[in-house]
Scaffold this motif. Structure first.
Motif, mmCIF file in Angstrom:
data_model
loop_
_atom_site.group_PDB
_atom_site.id
_atom_site.type_symbol
_atom_site.label_atom_id
_atom_site.label_comp_id
_atom_site.label_asym_id
_atom_site.label_seq_id
_atom_site.Cartn_x
_atom_site.Cartn_y
_atom_site.Cartn_z
ATOM 1 N N VAL A 229 1.061 -1.123 0.123
ATOM 2 C CA VAL A 229 -0.104 0.116 -0.028
ATOM 3 C C VAL A 229 0.768 1.358 -0.144
ATOM 4 N N VAL A 230 0.726 2.093 -1.050
ATOM 5 C CA VAL A 230 1.817 3.104 -0.912
ATOM 6 C C VAL A 230 1.031 4.322 -1.148
ATOM 7 N N GLY A 231 -0.184 4.632 -1.189
ATOM 8 C CA GLY A 231 -0.732 5.757 -1.131
ATOM 9 C C GLY A 231 -2.148 5.705 -0.744
ATOM 10 N N TRP A 232 -2.915 6.778 -0.216
ATOM 11 C CA TRP A 232 -4.293 6.771 0.313
ATOM 12 C C TRP A 232 -4.636 8.229 0.640
ATOM 13 N N GLY A 233 -5.983 8.628 0.129
ATOM 14 C CA GLY A 233 -6.446 9.793 0.446
ATOM 15 C C GLY A 233 -7.880 9.588 0.562
ATOM 16 N N MET A 234 -8.391 10.601 1.494
ATOM 17 C CA MET A 234 -9.857 10.583 1.570
ATOM 18 C C MET A 234 -10.437 12.097 1.713
ATOM 19 N N ILE A 252 -12.094 13.365 -6.936
ATOM 20 C CA ILE A 252 -10.683 13.898 -7.524
ATOM 21 C C ILE A 252 -9.923 14.035 -6.338
ATOM 22 N N ARG A 253 -10.544 14.682 -5.092
ATOM 23 C CA ARG A 253 -9.402 15.409 -4.101
ATOM 24 C C ARG A 253 -8.815 13.918 -3.588
ATOM 25 N N ALA A 254 -9.648 13.046 -3.185
ATOM 26 C CA ALA A 254 -9.161 11.777 -2.367
ATOM 27 C C ALA A 254 -8.168 11.185 -3.402
ATOM 28 N N ILE A 255 -8.360 10.932 -4.748
ATOM 29 C CA ILE A 255 -7.346 10.221 -5.670
ATOM 30 C C ILE A 255 -6.234 11.113 -5.844
ATOM 31 N N GLU A 256 -6.309 12.429 -5.784
ATOM 32 C CA GLU A 256 -5.255 13.471 -5.761
ATOM 33 C C GLU A 256 -4.252 13.079 -4.703
ATOM 34 N N THR A 360 1.005 -0.782 -10.999
ATOM 35 C CA THR A 360 0.236 -0.139 -9.859
ATOM 36 C C THR A 360 -1.364 0.080 -10.133
ATOM 37 N N LEU A 361 -2.137 -0.001 -9.141
ATOM 38 C CA LEU A 361 -3.402 -0.135 -9.345
ATOM 39 C C LEU A 361 -4.080 0.764 -8.258
ATOM 40 N N LEU A 362 -5.104 1.756 -8.722
ATOM 41 C CA LEU A 362 -5.856 2.357 -7.655
ATOM 42 C C LEU A 362 -7.190 1.861 -7.797
ATOM 43 N N THR A 363 -7.516 2.051 -6.359
ATOM 44 C CA THR A 363 -8.840 1.518 -5.941
ATOM 45 C C THR A 363 -9.652 2.622 -5.191
ATOM 46 N N THR A 364 -11.067 2.888 -5.731
ATOM 47 C CA THR A 364 -11.723 3.799 -4.920
ATOM 48 C C THR A 364 -13.184 3.276 -4.312
ATOM 49 N N ALA A 373 -12.861 7.858 -0.740
ATOM 50 C CA ALA A 373 -11.724 7.285 -0.329
ATOM 51 C C ALA A 373 -10.621 6.654 -1.585
ATOM 52 N N ALA A 374 -9.704 6.653 -1.730
ATOM 53 C CA ALA A 374 -8.745 6.222 -2.504
ATOM 54 C C ALA A 374 -7.454 5.459 -1.851
ATOM 55 N N ILE A 375 -7.088 4.223 -2.649
ATOM 56 C CA ILE A 375 -5.988 3.600 -2.100
ATOM 57 C C ILE A 375 -5.039 3.064 -3.470
ATOM 58 N N VAL A 376 -3.869 3.489 -3.229
ATOM 59 C CA VAL A 376 -2.891 3.197 -4.576
ATOM 60 C C VAL A 376 -2.094 1.905 -3.974
ATOM 61 N N LEU A 377 -2.085 0.673 -4.729
ATOM 62 C CA LEU A 377 -1.603 -0.492 -4.333
ATOM 63 C C LEU A 377 -0.258 -0.621 -5.410
#
Lengths: 383, 237
Positions: A229-234, A252-256, A360-364, A373-377
């Protein structure tokens, strides 16, 4: 702050309508199968839909004891879970826990209310697993387990914990079914995410357990990373409590935020596991947000809700488990239920499995209360 | 690792207000009085009337906390996060909803009530009212202390994931349907936490996360949010 610790997902187990293991779920999803069936465990003929993705063979709720369906679901999950170290920090994630116990109570009947409220759940699981601390439940609508994963990752990244377990779950209940029916949010037919003729969501139920460890601890336990897990945003839309912001501003804000934390550019993301509920407004909002972040780039986007339904508080956790599998296999699953893609989605979603280029994969996920919420794996095979 | 407390606000059976007002503060298990819009907002606010009691409670306490911090009004949206502890959450609303759904086998279920059957929905209302675009989530702790929620909020600030957080608890208490044991105080209490001082803003003190997850306020160990509020008010008054 001390040096950031890598966050590894070292175990992932799932229970869904498509089977009691992640491998079964993956194989059936890749084959385009759906677990959506007519609901049998309570009457639905009065509602807008009769479809849901129930876990097969799960003991019906109620009965003589008024016991929630949550308990047999958790037992299924525990059956396939490896033991956790006693000092593991526990985050659970559920929106309504065992709310099906409320019906007999409201009818003046006796009910076993253990697990009826979400605050019961971490205690139940902690005791069952023999953990030292009780843990807490994260409750943020359909982004509950996505946020729980982010909190787990943050604790490990900052060195506050080296082993964190996320257990997420929600069951199909008359309570929730009647509510979504009243909101006119249920699809009359099994849902069709990102389809131009989509008309609503299909409820699902399921659970997942995700074990996260620092790289150091994982090495000491001889555990290999399924993914990092390398990134996350809410973020919150701050526009409406049940409808998504049409311009996708919150997502958009969560992904950014997630991209910023992962130090990745949008061009480095190989695929997107979308929330993809199949409601007109959610899917349109997501496509707007994806186009805003990724421009005209064509990258694989998929939703699993046409196969396992919308598992509410468990959705994010199940989708993180599947995303790790997708990274390992170099493929993303088809969007089951899709027939005719929305024009904006034509170069993104597919009725077939797609190759995943990159690591890498983004899941939201997004939910009521305006939460996103967004997570980068990142692939576990990379350092 | 630290965070400054710039505001606190509450709604309890004993009264409602903010830290810099002279309202009495006490968290009791008495039943809350109905929360009137005029006691919270000067101007009419149409969303308030349609909210369930749990959401009004949470929104009102957040309003008092932001007002206390001088952050209630803003022309633009702000990246401020929300985290709150609750034990029973929206269970009173769940019961009201289910009682609307039981007759006629669910066909008369209230969509408006169902919209409030998630315990985080009052945070969505606060986000809309005050333009808060940070993260927002509920923490259900087996103990009602609120310390896990506070710890997560301080953690977010320390990790640089947030600059300002609103953290607290919101609970209507245990519904009579569940029996009388395990009662928790009905009320809401929120704090505004900031990562760095801002000129011309006053602060109650500093929270620090110590070893073993303990939280210190002005170097004293804090056991729950009510004790933290009392300590803040002792310092200020």
């Amino acid at each position: 702050m001390s040096r950031s610790q890598p966050v590894w997902l070292t175990e992932a187990v799932t229970v869904t309508a498509l089977g009691d293991s992640l491998q079964q779920l993956w194989d059936r999803l890749m084959a385009g199968r759906s677990g959506i069936r007519e609901v049998e465990h309570f009457p639905v003929d009065q509602y807008a839909s009769r479809w849901a993705a129930a876990v097969p063979g799960l003991t019906p709720s109620g009965g003589r004891t008024g016991r929630s369906r949550l308990h047999p679901l958790l037992e299924r999950l525990f059956d396939s879970m490896p033991a956790a170290d006693a000092d593991t920090v526990l985050f659970t994630a559920t929106t309504k826990a065992g709310i099906d116990s409320l019906e007999p109570l409201c009818r003046g009947q006796a009910a076993d209310t253990t697990g009826m409220v979400p605050s019961d759940v971490p205690r139940l699981i902690s005791r069952r697993l023999g953990l030292t601390a009780e843990g807490v439940n994260i409750n943020a609508a359909c982004a509950s387990s996505t946020i729980a994963v982010a909190k787990a990752a943050s604790l490990i990244r900052t060195g506050r914990a080296s082993s964190v377990l996320v257990c997420c779950m929600d069951v199909i209940t008359d309570f929730v079914f009647s509510g979504f029916s009243a909101l006119q949010a249920l699809s009359r037919q099994p849902c069709r995410p990102f389809d131009r003729d989509r008309s609503g969501l299909t409820l699902g139920e399921g659970a997942a357990a995700l074990q996260f460890m620092s790289a150091e601890r994982a090495a000491g336990r001889n555990r290999k990373p399924l993914a990092a897990v390398v990134g996350w945003g809410m973020s919150n839309d701050a526009t409406h409590i049940t409808a998504p912001a049409r311009d996708g501003c919150g997502l958009i804000r969560a992904i950014e935020k997630a991209l910023h934390l992962s130090q990745l550019d949008p061009g480095q993301i190989g695929a997107v596991s979308a929330h993809g509920t199949g409601t007109v407004y959610n899917d349109a909002m997501e496509l707007t947000a994806i186009r805003h972040v990724f421009g005209d780039r064509s990258l694989p986007v998929y939703s699993v809700k046409g196969a396992i339904g919308h598992t509410l508080g468990a959705a994010g956790g199940i989708e993180v488990a599947l995303a790790a599998k997708a990274l390992a296999e170099g493929m993303v699953p088809p969007t089951v239920g899709l027939l005719h893609p929305e024009p904006e989605a034509e170069s993104l979603v597919s009725t077939r499995a797609q190759n995943l280029s990159g690591s890498t994969l983004l899941t939201t996920n997004s939910g009521f209360g305006g939460i996103n919420a967004a997570i980068v794996l990142k692939s576990g095979s990379l350092p | 690792m630290s965070a400054l407390i710039s505001g606190l606000g509450w709604v309890t059976a004993a009264g409602m207000g903010g830290g810099k007002s002279l309202c009495p503060f006490a968290m009791t298990t008495d039943r809350l009085p109905p929360i009137d819009r005029k006691a919270v907002f000067d101007q009419p606010y149409k969303n308030f009337g349609r909210m369930d009691e749990y959401s009004r409670l949470g929104l009102a306490a957040i309003a008092f906390a932001l007002r206390d911090a001088g952050l209630e009004q803003s022309a633009a949206q702000r990246d401020i996060g929300l985290v709150a502890q609750t034990e029973y959450g929206c269970l009173w609303t769940d019961i009201d909803y289910y009682n609307s759904a039981l007759p006629d086998r669910g066909t008369m279920a209230s969509p408006n009530l169902f919209a409030y059957t998630l315990p985080n929905c009052f945070m969505g209302e606060a986000a809309i009212r005050f333009g808060l675009t940070g993260d927002s989530y509920i923490v259900n702790e087996p103990s009602a202390s609120g310390m896990a929620a506070l710890g997560l909020a301080v953690e977010e600030i320390a990790a640089g994931e947030a600059q300002t957080m609103i953290c607290g608890r919101c609970d209507l208490g245990r519904p009579p349907l569940l029996g009388s044991s395990g009662q928790v105080a009905a009320g809401a209490l929120f704090f505004v936490l900031e990562n760095a001082p801002v000129a011309q803003r006053s602060y109650y003190g500093t929270l620090e996360r110590a070893a073993h997850g303990q939280i210190l306020f002005e170097d004293e160990r804090i056991s729950d949010l009510t004790a933290l509020a009392r300590r803040c008010l002792q310092i200020k008054r």
